[in-house]
Design a protein around this motif. Structure first.
Motif, PDB file in Angstrom:
ATOM      1  N   LEU A  69      44.891  63.470  39.889  1.00 18.03           N
ATOM      2  CA  LEU A  69      45.475  64.932  40.432  1.00 18.03           C
ATOM      3  C   LEU A  69      46.276  64.712  41.675  1.00 18.03           C
ATOM      4  N   LYS A  70      45.672  63.786  42.659  1.00 18.49           N
ATOM      5  CA  LYS A  70      46.232  63.596  43.809  1.00 18.49           C
ATOM      6  C   LYS A  70      47.504  62.846  43.569  1.00 18.49           C
ATOM      7  N   ARG A  71      47.564  62.005  42.826  1.00 12.87           N
ATOM      8  CA  ARG A  71      48.713  61.138  42.501  1.00 12.87           C
ATOM      9  C   ARG A  71      49.821  62.162  42.118  1.00 12.87           C
ATOM     10  N   GLN A  72      49.473  63.050  41.313  1.00 10.55           N
ATOM     11  CA  GLN A  72      50.523  64.075  40.647  1.00 10.55           C
ATOM     12  C   GLN A  72      50.607  65.082  41.727  1.00 10.55           C
ATOM     13  N   LYS A  73      50.030  65.133  43.013  1.00 12.82           N
ATOM     14  CA  LYS A  73      50.256  66.260  43.995  1.00 12.82           C
ATOM     15  C   LYS A  73      49.759  67.474  43.462  1.00 12.82           C
ATOM     16  N   ILE A  74      48.840  67.585  42.782  1.00 14.45           N
ATOM     17  CA  ILE A  74      48.053  68.901  42.424  1.00 14.45           C
ATOM     18  C   ILE A  74      46.773  68.906  43.075  1.00 14.45           C
ATOM     19  N   THR A  75      46.666  70.010  43.374  1.00 10.62           N
ATOM     20  CA  THR A  75      45.388  70.287  44.279  1.00 10.62           C
ATOM     21  C   THR A  75      44.150  70.091  43.275  1.00 10.62           C
ATOM     22  N   VAL A  76      43.162  69.500  43.746  1.00  8.55           N
ATOM     23  CA  VAL A  76      41.732  69.205  43.004  1.00  8.55           C
ATOM     24  C   VAL A  76      41.066  70.533  42.941  1.00  8.55           C
ATOM     25  N   PRO A  77      40.748  70.871  41.949  1.00  5.11           N
ATOM     26  CA  PRO A  77      39.926  72.278  41.742  1.00  5.11           C
ATOM     27  C   PRO A  77      38.658  71.841  42.636  1.00  5.11           C
ATOM     28  N   SER A  78      38.165  72.992  43.336  1.00  2.00           N
ATOM     29  CA  SER A  78      36.856  73.029  44.315  1.00  2.00           C
ATOM     30  C   SER A  78      35.777  72.756  43.474  1.00  2.00           C
ATOM     31  N   GLU A  79      35.850  73.124  42.064  1.00  2.00           N
ATOM     32  CA  GLU A  79      34.579  72.846  41.324  1.00  2.00           C
ATOM     33  C   GLU A  79      34.353  71.457  41.013  1.00  2.00           C
ATOM     34  N   MET A  80      35.443  70.726  40.698  1.00  2.00           N
ATOM     35  CA  MET A  80      35.663  69.508  40.679  1.00  2.00           C
ATOM     36  C   MET A  80      35.203  68.586  41.912  1.00  2.00           C
ATOM     37  N   VAL A  81      35.552  69.079  42.952  1.00  2.00           N
ATOM     38  CA  VAL A  81      35.199  68.259  44.390  1.00  2.00           C
ATOM     39  C   VAL A  81      33.724  68.761  44.460  1.00  2.00           C
ATOM     40  N   ASN A  82      33.136  69.840  44.160  1.00  2.00           N
ATOM     41  CA  ASN A  82      31.979  69.994  44.513  1.00  2.00           C
ATOM     42  C   ASN A  82      30.887  69.168  43.566  1.00  2.00           C
ATOM     43  N   SER A  83      31.201  69.076  42.171  1.00  2.00           N
ATOM     44  CA  SER A  83      30.731  68.167  41.138  1.00  2.00           C
ATOM     45  C   SER A  83      30.486  66.771  41.502  1.00  2.00           C
ATOM     46  N   LEU A  84      31.938  66.226  42.049  1.00  2.00           N
ATOM     47  CA  LEU A  84      31.811  64.846  42.503  1.00  2.00           C
ATOM     48  C   LEU A  84      30.841  64.596  43.742  1.00  2.00           C
ATOM     49  N   MET A  85      30.751  65.520  44.608  1.00  2.00           N
ATOM     50  CA  MET A  85      30.127  65.716  45.888  1.00  2.00           C
ATOM     51  C   MET A  85      28.702  65.595  45.580  1.00  2.00           C
ATOM     52  N   LEU A  86      28.121  66.301  44.481  1.00  2.00           N
ATOM     53  CA  LEU A  86      26.708  66.369  44.292  1.00  2.00           C
ATOM     54  C   LEU A  86      26.240  64.949  43.495  1.00  2.00           C
ATOM     55  N   ILE A  87      27.087  64.416  42.663  1.00  2.00           N
ATOM     56  CA  ILE A  87      26.807  63.179  41.914  1.00  2.00           C
ATOM     57  C   ILE A  87      26.750  61.969  43.081  1.00  2.00           C
ATOM     58  N   HIS A  88      28.021  62.176  43.795  1.00  2.00           N
ATOM     59  CA  HIS A  88      28.247  61.195  44.622  1.00  2.00           C
ATOM     60  C   HIS A  88      26.859  61.151  45.724  1.00  2.00           C
ATOM     61  N   SER A  89      26.254  62.304  46.322  1.00  2.00           N
ATOM     62  CA  SER A  89      25.378  62.425  46.943  1.00  2.00           C
ATOM     63  C   SER A  89      23.931  61.657  46.280  1.00  2.00           C
ATOM     64  N   TYR A  90      23.867  61.895  44.951  1.00  2.00           N
ATOM     65  CA  TYR A  90      22.752  61.231  44.202  1.00  2.00           C
ATOM     66  C   TYR A  90      22.859  59.709  44.282  1.00  2.00           C
ATOM     67  N   THR A  91      24.042  59.186  44.246  1.00  2.00           N
ATOM     68  CA  THR A  91      24.365  57.789  44.268  1.00  2.00           C
ATOM     69  C   THR A  91      24.080  57.247  45.482  1.00  2.00           C
TER      70      THR A  91
END
Length: 725
Positions: A514-536
């Motif tokens: 999405l960043k490569r295509q210059k499309i705003t990343v949905p906040s829900e996706m950011v939050n989901s990634l943040m939560l899983i990343h926190s777990y890792t």
């Protein structure tokens, strides 16, 4: 020229005869004609009036004549001066007579040499300078050779040679003498050959073998005289191996050709040599020569017919892509009843109809189809692929029929068969849908896309398919927003199944796209990634020994247990332990109390169960009843947008309402005074924390790639990170 001017010119001639030079000057000035001045100048020279002649030629700006006359001013002897003046007037015989009667008769010899009149020069040299006869003879020989008088040229080259007995009379230096004799010997070589004395010519060439130009020149002469053996020998010595080999071929001296073969790059010569070796029955040598000549058909023929080596023949055809060679091998394999190999080489030889019939009659259509895919241009052979598709349709093989209809360009019909195959067989579903999605991406046909989407969401048969196919379709079509929504669903399913790494990689990859295509990343996706990343990150900080950091991450994860249904008890257990180690007693007790509930109690690991029970029993719920706030130290750092103080674990600012990017090393919000980015994935991190985390193993916790620590520096342009959020 007007009559008046003509009269003036005639008058000038008469006045010049009377030697009235002052009047002549006036007339020339009046006429202002170059021819008149030239007459005047010649008259002055004939009168031996050097001063006047110099003045005249300087007036007409003839600098060459002026310079020559200036030199003559120093000559006092009349005959010598007259000789030079006669020479300048092109009266060479008179000049020679005058020079010979002067005190410097050698001037006559020099004049003849300058005029390249070598015959006259040679006559004079015999009388005046015998030591110059060899040099003049050589020069005369060069002239004679150029005009084609080879016999006389040879005679003069021989006269030009200076032997040891003549060394005392020559004035040449040692180097000049060597050069002179080499030129004479070279001339003798060429002209002796031309005059028929080839042995003598070759003998002299051998003495000058270092002179490759001469050697090749003599070889060319011998070649023109059709003395091929001698010519070939000299060509070889000169380094012209191709011509030498060609002539050796003419005289059938194959041993010499063999010696030179590795040095020859001429395909025609190589081919001729190969044919000669084949005629001799030396097939292995012939094969080597044919290979070097790139005569692949002959190579294949010899391997099959004479050397009984089909393996090498096949290898040659595969490498060379020889069509005729492939036909030959196909026939060979048909004789051996090896139909699959025969089909392959028929395809290579572009005999597709024959290959199709053979495949159909021998039930080898799969082999034919796969070979055609490997060797063919799909666009050029759409009709062949269509025939294959029809065959599979008749055989009721929906998967292959659909595949080859698509390859043949009939995408809509192909996709129908592929979806039919996906519905009929779970085994074929993945491949069929993959091919259908590829076809949709290639064709961009809206009807095909709608057909696939309806099938995937269950509109066709009432059975929704795995969301990964829908995601793959959207990505292939570059429908990134739809793909992002689907990715969230798939990631949630993976997360629910406990496949956190898969979910993490999917969300991370989608964010990057999405960043490569210059499309705003949905906040829900950011939050989901943040939560899983926190777990890792939890295990990484436990390994480092920072229990406060791991405890804060566990608190975040434990507060979202519904997102980790497969690992609720292990997460709560780890939270209890890490909070205890970090001194966060209230949080530890809360998680321990949750674990003691009936639904989780029996799932607690036995080695921790007793400790947790004791913790809950001893506390008696004291911390829970007091209403105290968390034991965790509430650390505040500045919001990078508005500089308002925000708790470090919070990812949004209550003042400016901005979502703050999270640090990939800690899960905390970023700090602009201590900011960096991963040089590979460009996700932000708090510099001091990420350096600590990856000090032992420099791998990015987000993209899992190796980081060059020298590239990790504080980011001055923090605004770019905020803008990309």
């Amino acid at each position: 020229m007007t009559d008046k001017t003509r009269l003036k010119t005639e008058l000038l001639r008469d006045i010049l005869k009377l030697r009235r030079f002052q009047d002549s000057w006036k007339i020339c000035e009046y006429l202002n004609d170059s021819e008149a001045w030239d007459l005047f100048g010649k008259a002055a020279i004939n009168d031996m009036d050097i001063e006047l002649a110099t003045r005249i030629y300087r007036h007409v700006q003839n600098s060459g004549f002026v310079n020559a006359l200036e030199k003559l001013k120093l000559i006092e002897e009349r005959n010598l001066l007259a000789g030079h003046l006669a020479n300048s007037s092109n009266r060479y015989d008179l000049a020679q007579t005058l020079f010979l009667s002067s005190s410097q008769p050698l001037e006559a010899l020099e004049m003849r040499q300058n005029l390249l009149q070598w015959s006259e020069a040679l006559t004079l040299a015999k009388r005046l300078a015998p030591n110059q006869i060899p040099i003049i003879s050589r020069e005369y020989a060069v002239q004679l050779e150029f005009t084609g008088d080879y016999t006389s040229a040879l005679d003069n080259y021989e006269k030009g040679l200076i032997g040891d007995e003549d060394l005392s009379t020559t004035s040449l230096s040692e180097d000049d003498l060597k050069s002179h004799n080499e030129l004479c010997k070279a001339g003798i070589s060429r002209n002796a050959i031309r005059c028929g004395n080839t042995r003598r010519g070759i003998e002299f060439v051998s003495q000058l073998s270092h002179n490759k130009v001469l050697v090749e020149e003599c070889a060319t002469i011998l070649d023109s005289m059709k003395l091929y053996s001698d010519a070939a020998l000299l060509y070889e010595k000169s380094g012209n191996y191709e011509r030498a080999a060609n002539l050796y071929m003419k005289v059938k001296n194959f041993n010499k050709v063999s010696d030179l073969f590795e040095k020859v790059d001429n395909k025609e010569i190589q081919s001729q040599y190969a044919k000669a070796k084949e005629m001799e029955g030396k097939y292995r040598e012939a094969v080597k020569a044919y290979i070097k000549a790139e005569e692949w058909l002959d190579v294949v023929r010899l391997y099959l017919d004479y050397l009984n080596n089909p393996g090498e023949a096949v290898k040659i055809v595969r490498e060379s892509k020889s069509i005729e060679g492939a036909k030959m091998i196909a026939k060979f394999f048909q004789k051996l009843n090896d139909m699959s190999s025969a089909i392959e080489f028929l395809v290579m030889s572009k005999c597709h109809d024959e290959a199709y019939r053979l495949a159909q009659s021998t039930n080898q259509m799969d082999i034919y189809a796969n070979i055609l895919l490997d060797y063919a241009d799909n666009h050029e052979l759409s009709q062949d692929f269509l025939s294959i598709a029809i065959h599979y349709e008749q055989e009721r093989d929906a998967l292959r029929a659909g595949k080859f209809y698509c390859i043949a360009g009939q995408n809509k019909k192909g996709v129908k068969f592929l979806l039919q195959a996906a519905a009929l067989s779970n085994e074929d579903q993945n491949q069929a849908l993959h091919l259908a999605i590829e076809s949709a991406a290639d064709s961009k046909d809206e009807q095909i896309i709608r057909m696939i989407i309806d099938f995937l969401i269950g509109e066709t048969d009432g059975v929704p398919k795995d969301f990964k196919y829908l995601f793959r379709l959207y990505m292939s079509l570059k429908y990134y927003r739809e793909a992002a929504k689907t990715a969230l669903i798939i990631a949630r399913e993976e997360q629910n199944a406990g496949n956190y790494r898969n979910a993490h990689d999917l969300l991370f990859g989608m964010c990057q796209e999405l960043k490569r295509q210059k499309i705003t990343v949905p906040s829900e996706m950011v939050n989901s990634l943040m939560l899983i990343h926190s777990y890792t990150l939890i295990k990484l900080w436990i390994r480092v020994g920072d229990h406060m950091r791991s405890a804060k991450l566990l608190i975040r994860v434990a507060n979202n247990l519904s997102r980790f249904p497969e690992h609720i008890v292990p997460i709560l257990t780890s939270a209890v332990i890490e909070c205890q180690r970090a001194g966060l007693k209230r949080e530890s007790l809360e998680f321990a109390t949750t674990l003691m509930k009936g639904e989780y109690r029996d799932q607690i690991d036995l080695k921790f169960k007793k400790k947790i029970e004791t913790l809950v029993r001893k506390s008696g719920g004291a911390h829970l009843r007091t209403g105290d706030t968390s034991d965790a130290d509430l650390i505040h750092t500045l919001c990078p947008y508005c500089d308002n103080e925000v708790i470090d674990t919070e990812l949004s600012c209550h003042k400016c309402r901005n979502s703050i990017p999270f640090c990939i090393a800690t899960g905390l919000h970023i700090i602009k005074e201590d900011l960096t980015v991963c040089p590979n994935c460009h996700f932000p991190a708090i510099l001091s924390h990420i350096l600590r985390l990856i000090s032992n193993e420099p791998i990015c916790p987000m993209c899992n790639t190796t980081i060059d620590l020298t590239q990790m520096a504080q980011l001055e342009d923090f605004q770019s990170v905020l803008d990309s959020n």
